[in-house]
Motif scaffolding. Sequence first.
Motif, PDB file in Angstrom:
ATOM      1  N   UNK A 522       0.821  -1.216   0.000  1.00  0.00           N
ATOM      2  CA  UNK A 522       0.000   0.000   0.000  1.00  0.00           C
ATOM      3  C   UNK A 522       0.855   1.266   0.000  1.00  0.00           C
ATOM      4  N   UNK A 523       1.947   1.240   0.759  1.00  0.00           N
ATOM      5  CA  UNK A 523       2.776   2.446   0.842  1.00  0.00           C
ATOM      6  C   UNK A 523       3.472   2.699  -0.498  1.00  0.00           C
ATOM      7  N   UNK A 524       3.989   1.634  -1.140  1.00  0.00           N
ATOM      8  CA  UNK A 524       4.613   1.834  -2.457  1.00  0.00           C
ATOM      9  C   UNK A 524       3.590   2.386  -3.449  1.00  0.00           C
ATOM     10  N   UNK A 525       2.377   1.825  -3.435  1.00  0.00           N
ATOM     11  CA  UNK A 525       1.349   2.288  -4.370  1.00  0.00           C
ATOM     12  C   UNK A 525       0.975   3.732  -4.068  1.00  0.00           C
ATOM     13  N   UNK A 601      12.721   2.839   0.110  1.00  0.00           N
ATOM     14  CA  UNK A 601      11.901   3.424   1.180  1.00  0.00           C
ATOM     15  C   UNK A 601      12.055   2.584   2.436  1.00  0.00           C
ATOM     16  N   UNK A 602      12.494   3.193   3.520  1.00  0.00           N
ATOM     17  CA  UNK A 602      12.590   2.473   4.799  1.00  0.00           C
ATOM     18  C   UNK A 602      11.197   2.488   5.435  1.00  0.00           C
ATOM     19  N   UNK A 603      10.672   1.291   5.692  1.00  0.00           N
ATOM     20  CA  UNK A 603       9.294   1.224   6.203  1.00  0.00           C
ATOM     21  C   UNK A 603       9.222   1.350   7.715  1.00  0.00           C
ATOM     22  N   UNK A 604      10.263   0.843   8.432  1.00  0.00           N
ATOM     23  CA  UNK A 604      10.075   0.699   9.881  1.00  0.00           C
ATOM     24  C   UNK A 604       9.830   2.041  10.566  1.00  0.00           C
ATOM     25  N   UNK A 605      10.295   3.141   9.982  1.00  0.00           N
ATOM     26  CA  UNK A 605       9.944   4.421  10.605  1.00  0.00           C
ATOM     27  C   UNK A 605       9.203   5.339   9.632  1.00  0.00           C
ATOM     28  N   UNK A 606       8.576   4.727   8.633  1.00  0.00           N
ATOM     29  CA  UNK A 606       7.802   5.513   7.673  1.00  0.00           C
ATOM     30  C   UNK A 606       6.529   6.035   8.368  1.00  0.00           C
ATOM     31  N   UNK A 607       6.235   7.349   8.192  1.00  0.00           N
ATOM     32  CA  UNK A 607       5.078   7.902   8.931  1.00  0.00           C
ATOM     33  C   UNK A 607       3.756   7.189   8.651  1.00  0.00           C
ATOM     34  N   UNK A 608       3.614   6.637   7.429  1.00  0.00           N
ATOM     35  CA  UNK A 608       2.338   5.983   7.105  1.00  0.00           C
ATOM     36  C   UNK A 608       2.293   4.545   7.581  1.00  0.00           C
ATOM     37  N   UNK A 609       3.438   4.009   8.016  1.00  0.00           N
ATOM     38  CA  UNK A 609       3.465   2.575   8.275  1.00  0.00           C
ATOM     39  C   UNK A 609       2.513   2.118   9.392  1.00  0.00           C
ATOM     40  N   UNK A 610       2.520   2.769  10.559  1.00  0.00           N
ATOM     41  CA  UNK A 610       1.653   2.262  11.639  1.00  0.00           C
ATOM     42  C   UNK A 610       0.193   2.183  11.201  1.00  0.00           C
ATOM     43  N   UNK A 611      -0.263   3.226  10.476  1.00  0.00           N
ATOM     44  CA  UNK A 611      -1.651   3.267  10.070  1.00  0.00           C
ATOM     45  C   UNK A 611      -1.958   2.199   9.017  1.00  0.00           C
TER      46      UNK A 611
END
Lengths: 626, 215
Positions: A522-525, A601-611
Amino acid sequence: MAKDLFTVHLQPIGRRIQIRKDQTILDAAQLAGVEINSVCGGVGICESCRIRLSKGTLSELTLDEENSFSEDEIRQGYRLACQAYPLSDVIIDIPPESLSTPQRLQLESQQKAEEIDPIVKRYFIEIYPPSIEDLRSDLSRIRGALTPSVGSFEVDYSVLQKLPWHVRSCNWHVQPIFHQSKLIQLLPATPHSRILGLAVDIGTTKVAAYLVDLESGDTIAQAGSMNPQIAFGEDVISRISYLINHPEQRKEPAKNLLHQRIIEGLNKLIDKMLSDINDPTISYENIVDAVIVGNTAMHHLFAGIPVEQLGISPYVPAVSEPLYIPAKELGLSIAPSALIYLPPNIAGYVGADHVAMLLPTIYPYYSDSSKRQSNVMAIDIGTNTEISLLHHQKITSCSCASGPAFEGAHIQFGMRAAPGAIEKVQITSEKKVLYKTIADQDPVGISGSGILDAIAEMYFADLIDSKGMFLNNHPNMSIQGRNTEFILVPAEKSGHPQEIVLTRRDVNEIQLAKGAIRAGINILLSEAGLKPEDLEAFIIAGAFGTYIDVRSAMKIGMFPFIPLEKCHQVGNAAGAGARQMLLSKRYRQVASELAEQVNYIELSNHPKFPDEFSKSLFFPAKELAN
Amino acid sequence: MSQEIFAKLTNSLVDGDPDATFEATKEALAAGIEPMVIIKEGLIPGMNIVGEKFSSGEYFLPDLIIAADGMQKAMTLLEPELLKRQQAIESAGTVLLGTVKGDIHEIGKSLVGTMLTANGFKVHDLGVDVPTETFVTKVQEMKPDILGLSALLTTTMVMQREVIKALTEAGIRDKVKVIVGGAPVTRSWAEEIGADGYAEDAMGAVQLARQLVGK
């Protein structure tokens, strides 16, 4: 009061079982349906049931065991399964040689290469023997014969070490072999002799190796094994921890045990492939080129480069550019001056294996001018799942910590794809549970693809709800708080005296794993401003990805709903990419170009990741499946 | 009327529908309900039910994560309102929280923070990859009752020991209770490094924090 029952975790199969303190580890393996070699029948003399204690306490060493192992092995925790009783819950590593049935390894994707232009080239020459009138050296003679076709060239020292023997033993008919403009090997110019290349995909769990004819492009042998480093930890981080906690292993990175084990493991695979080929004219001297791919940690461990920094944020590789390492430096059993090519790494968690995987998956779209505007996603599912998206001719990649659940770890009856693993599950409209096992053996556990199927089928049969809660509407269902479970196979039909169940806790593990993968997708898209329906192709690579039912993956929300005709399960794409780089030097440039331009893209601290992660934990509305 | 909104808030958390929690919070503010009351009557009861269901084994980690997400969404609306009114959330104690240096895992630590907040603790979250010195200076500055250290990797859990050492060297080890958690962390590790407590999950962390502050 002392405990009477202990849990035995059998790694790397990923099965766990409870046994009494008067039962041996061999008993545990047999009860769990894991076939450990036991030639002597469990009396401690054949030494074929070697295991290693990874965690916990076992009974004291018996005399037989003291005789079976070196001091070093004893320090590392080696035991005989038939002699050891648990004194606590234990984790046991079973080395590949102690398993009597091989796990299914992925070695497909044998398609013939379309482009053959290897970096290694050979020439056939006949040189005049020296005489009293012609006192030129052996090498000058070779140079003289090659000048018209090659011009001036460098000679690897190891070639000189045997040069006079070589030219004389083949009666001055030789084939010099060049890596670009360097002479790296001299073989007798026998008719029909072949030069070979080695391609290897070093996975955290599995290793796949191929021998390729560098002129015809045919893959003439292949072999697979478990990664022998598994004895030092199931995942990359625990192997790095092992090195951090064993400073003596860190003194010389090129000599640490993990490095040695992978080199030994590859040499065994090479031996096996050569003996399968069974051609007296082919030996390791004919293997004149190699391409090795793996994730960044596997890459560094193979090359003898320290890995400690990969275990700590910001996870920086020591080197990301492509490398050429002479085989003799690493002790790999191929021609000693062959230059082993390691493609570039992208980031700490996206390595050369992903670059290799991009070649047969994303690159055809990237390079084809008629497909320039394609949106294509390629995903390689494993303990770490790497995903790349091609959009506007740019590639964006990320890595999701999906964990080892799909390999069978942390799933009560989970196991790797080995004989007896349930790999397909169907629940009929009468709510009857049907399943198929690998090799059609009696079921002993569930593979990752079987778990996905089981959850998707249970969800659509209203046995679990969209949150993963178990619903009490089937005779096989037992709802008791934490011990809630669904019986897939009753005890009388299973390959061991236990029923095979899927627990609420198992479903929870898969929810977390698939949630991480879907959040990455979802984040990549969304970073590209795309929706799933904008994708022209959705390419699923890797061992697990080959066997799953893509519809099941969509039904539980691991993948978005995408028309099936757009989904392609391509097998070991990293291995296929490694072979492309072996056969065509252009693909090595392409690999560098792709690695260079990938936006990571680093996901572990990406702002959208938790959501995105929390949104992806539950199962999607069933109507979407229509 | 307000009873209805409270029920909406509570149910949306229990049902795992963060967007509904957000909307119900908006609705409650629009209806003129005090933010402190919204938290006490709507959100905390919901989080407590989720916590109980988690402890009894009916709910699992995904349910907890989603409820916490709803709670956090609601707090983004409520915190500015509380600030406007200069109201502090009544506190059972203060907790300073962070993921250790070298580790950027967010979710577990934030979940603990939300569950503590929902149970009346005042939580200062220092975020992830927090240098050891920052923990020390923040403890000196804020004088929290509890310091929570999260580590999700076997390679980074050693930093928990470093922080405890640094607190001792700064002479403030006895001024704060240190609790540790994270996937690879165990009770015996907590004992080995001299932490004051360990909890296996976010609900356990709430109980532990209550014990440590004596409430």
